[in-house]
Scaffold this active site. Sequence first.
Site, PDB file in Angstrom:
ATOM      1  N   ARG A 286       1.028  -1.387   0.107  1.00  0.00           N
ATOM      2  CA  ARG A 286       0.135   0.041   0.036  1.00  0.00           C
ATOM      3  C   ARG A 286       0.728   1.280   0.138  1.00  0.00           C
ATOM      4  NH1 ARG A 286      -3.260  -2.561   3.925  1.00  0.00           N
ATOM      5  NH2 ARG A 286      -5.066  -3.774   2.760  1.00  0.00           N
TER       6      ARG A 286
ATOM      7  N   LYS B  75       8.491  22.553 -14.406  1.00  0.00           N
ATOM      8  CA  LYS B  75       7.791  21.372 -14.005  1.00  0.00           C
ATOM      9  C   LYS B  75       7.402  21.475 -12.637  1.00  0.00           C
ATOM     10  CE  LYS B  75       6.258  16.894 -14.540  1.00  0.00           C
ATOM     11  NZ  LYS B  75       6.169  15.889 -15.539  1.00  0.00           N
TER      12      LYS B  75
ATOM     13  N   GLU C 274      -3.723  17.400 -11.711  1.00  0.00           N
ATOM     14  CA  GLU C 274      -4.340  17.697 -12.925  1.00  0.00           C
ATOM     15  C   GLU C 274      -5.731  18.072 -12.984  1.00  0.00           C
ATOM     16  OE1 GLU C 274      -1.942  15.550 -16.232  1.00  0.00           O
ATOM     17  OE2 GLU C 274      -3.572  15.912 -17.383  1.00  0.00           O
TER      18      GLU C 274
ATOM     19  N   HIS D 192       9.628   8.313 -26.993  1.00  0.00           N
ATOM     20  CA  HIS D 192       8.540   9.012 -26.687  1.00  0.00           C
ATOM     21  C   HIS D 192       8.628  10.651 -26.916  1.00  0.00           C
ATOM     22  CE1 HIS D 192       5.456  10.678 -24.062  1.00  0.00           C
ATOM     23  NE2 HIS D 192       6.255  11.542 -23.500  1.00  0.00           N
TER      24      HIS D 192
ATOM     25  N   ARG E 132      -1.718  21.550 -15.172  1.00  0.00           N
ATOM     26  CA  ARG E 132      -0.760  20.481 -15.559  1.00  0.00           C
ATOM     27  C   ARG E 132      -1.187  19.902 -16.798  1.00  0.00           C
ATOM     28  NH1 ARG E 132       1.699  15.673 -11.560  1.00  0.00           N
ATOM     29  NH2 ARG E 132       3.103  14.979 -13.299  1.00  0.00           N
TER      30      ARG E 132
ATOM     31  N   GLU F  26      10.750  16.701 -25.489  1.00  0.00           N
ATOM     32  CA  GLU F  26       9.886  17.314 -24.078  1.00  0.00           C
ATOM     33  C   GLU F  26      10.495  18.842 -23.943  1.00  0.00           C
ATOM     34  OE1 GLU F  26       7.737  16.198 -22.501  1.00  0.00           O
ATOM     35  OE2 GLU F  26       7.445  13.848 -22.437  1.00  0.00           O
TER      36      GLU F  26
ATOM     37  N   HIS G 105       1.221  15.520 -26.669  1.00  0.00           N
ATOM     38  CA  HIS G 105       1.063  14.098 -26.140  1.00  0.00           C
ATOM     39  C   HIS G 105      -0.014  13.177 -26.731  1.00  0.00           C
ATOM     40  CE1 HIS G 105       4.211  15.358 -23.756  1.00  0.00           C
ATOM     41  NE2 HIS G 105       4.432  14.377 -23.034  1.00  0.00           N
TER      42      HIS G 105
ATOM     43  N   LYS H 108       3.647  11.164 -11.496  1.00  0.00           N
ATOM     44  CA  LYS H 108       2.737  10.341 -12.355  1.00  0.00           C
ATOM     45  C   LYS H 108       3.433   9.032 -12.500  1.00  0.00           C
ATOM     46  CE  LYS H 108      -0.031  13.603 -14.978  1.00  0.00           C
ATOM     47  NZ  LYS H 108      -0.123  13.940 -16.434  1.00  0.00           N
TER      48      LYS H 108
ATOM     49  N   ASN I 222       0.880  18.225 -21.585  1.00  0.00           N
ATOM     50  CA  ASN I 222       0.697  17.157 -22.477  1.00  0.00           C
ATOM     51  C   ASN I 222       0.480  17.717 -23.895  1.00  0.00           C
ATOM     52  OD1 ASN I 222       0.404  14.894 -20.542  1.00  0.00           O
ATOM     53  ND2 ASN I 222      -1.522  16.002 -19.883  1.00  0.00           N
TER      54      ASN I 222
ATOM     55  N   HIS J 266       1.159   9.719 -27.724  1.00  0.00           N
ATOM     56  CA  HIS J 266       0.910   8.524 -27.025  1.00  0.00           C
ATOM     57  C   HIS J 266       0.094   7.696 -28.073  1.00  0.00           C
ATOM     58  CE1 HIS J 266       0.951  10.282 -22.757  1.00  0.00           C
ATOM     59  NE2 HIS J 266       2.041   9.982 -23.260  1.00  0.00           N
TER      60      HIS J 266
HETATM   61  N1  GLY Z   1       4.523  14.329 -18.088  1.00  0.00           N
HETATM   62  C1  GLY Z   1       3.166  15.159 -17.964  1.00  0.00           C
HETATM   63  C2  GLY Z   1       3.062  15.231 -16.637  1.00  0.00           C
HETATM   64  O1  GLY Z   1       3.717  14.968 -15.773  1.00  0.00           O
HETATM   65  O2  GLY Z   1       2.037  15.775 -16.363  1.00  0.00           O
END
Ligand code: GLY
Length: 362
Positions: free
Chosen positions: A121, A227, A237, A266, A242, A185, A249, A143, A246, A253
């Site tokens: 947990r 960041k 988010e 990526h 946040r 990125e 993305h 994330k 993206n 993705h």
């Molecule tokens: N890579 C996008 C985020 O961490 O929100």
Amino acid sequence: MTSSIRVSLGERSYSIVTAPSYAALPAQLARLGMPAWACVVSHQALLDRFGPELLGPLRRAGWQADTITVPESERSKSYAMAERIMRQLARRALMREPLLLAFGGGVIGDLTGFVAAVFRRGVPYVQLPTTLLAQVDSAIGGKVGVDLPFAKNFVGAFHQPRLVVNHVGVLRSLPLRQRRSGLGEIVKYGVMADPELFRYLETHVRGCVAGHPTALRVMVPRCCRIKARVVSQDERETRGIRTGLNFGHTLGHALETATGYRRFTHGEAIAVGMVAASRMSVEMGLMPASDAARVTALLRALGLPTSARGVSWSAVSRALRFDKKFLEGRMRWVLCRGIGRVVVRHDVPPALIERVGRACVA
Ligand code: GLY
């Protein structure tokens, strides 16, 4: 020289430390009160190269430091691999809590963080990112997760690391393709929030691609600061802040998924995604065409792809349906109002998505 940027999340706050080695890591872990059993999750090649530099100081300082290795592939970011790691941990973890050390790129960070989120947990973990992409983005913000074969990052959690250590030396041996992936990125940060960084990339292409120390000293802390600020303001988010991270993305993705996580890194996939998002932004009257042309030209100059020829559009559009930004049947796209400003839109016409998407893969 060591420098530090803070991610401010109350009791879950932590530092992103830039350091010339891992020599100070044991003292940093001790200050955080971390468990005395450290389990390093990494790739064998990385451990062969940097293992002594990481494990030596830990063991000399009294840590029990074990290792678990996973194959070097996006396909390692799977539920099966997470279970394999957890079984190994469980067998060794009798009556003690592990500290997990994610020593690698984005796959290792996301996978290890996921295991840390669910094993017993939740156990603490530290990010020791070894790729440019992980140092500027994926190691920060908590994330964590794994891919499903048909949906990237679909199973996961928010679980913040206790510390991020960006060792500047490990980037020196990074293969060119991986460096370029990180630059994808970094371009994203420029487009979303930092026109000066974007300009720097445009005017220092050669140094950035070569991973010149001066270029890294400019780019890495700048991205980490953005960041850290964004995550501090909108950890989960939920406030739309946040989401801006993206940019590129959504299609990116889908391209990764549609090609079985094998064809694109990526950064390459999001490069194509940023070109697509820029085109949509222009067509929706949001972004000056000249700014979209700058995005495409910069990505090209950095050696990143601006289209994904030969990928099946039907596979991409199937993957798009599993995008997590699909809420209540409406798809969220991060679009651009000009270099340095992004906007989240729910009203991109499906016909525009298809036209731009098809053009990217044709
Ligand atoms: N890579 C996008 C985020 O961490 O929100």
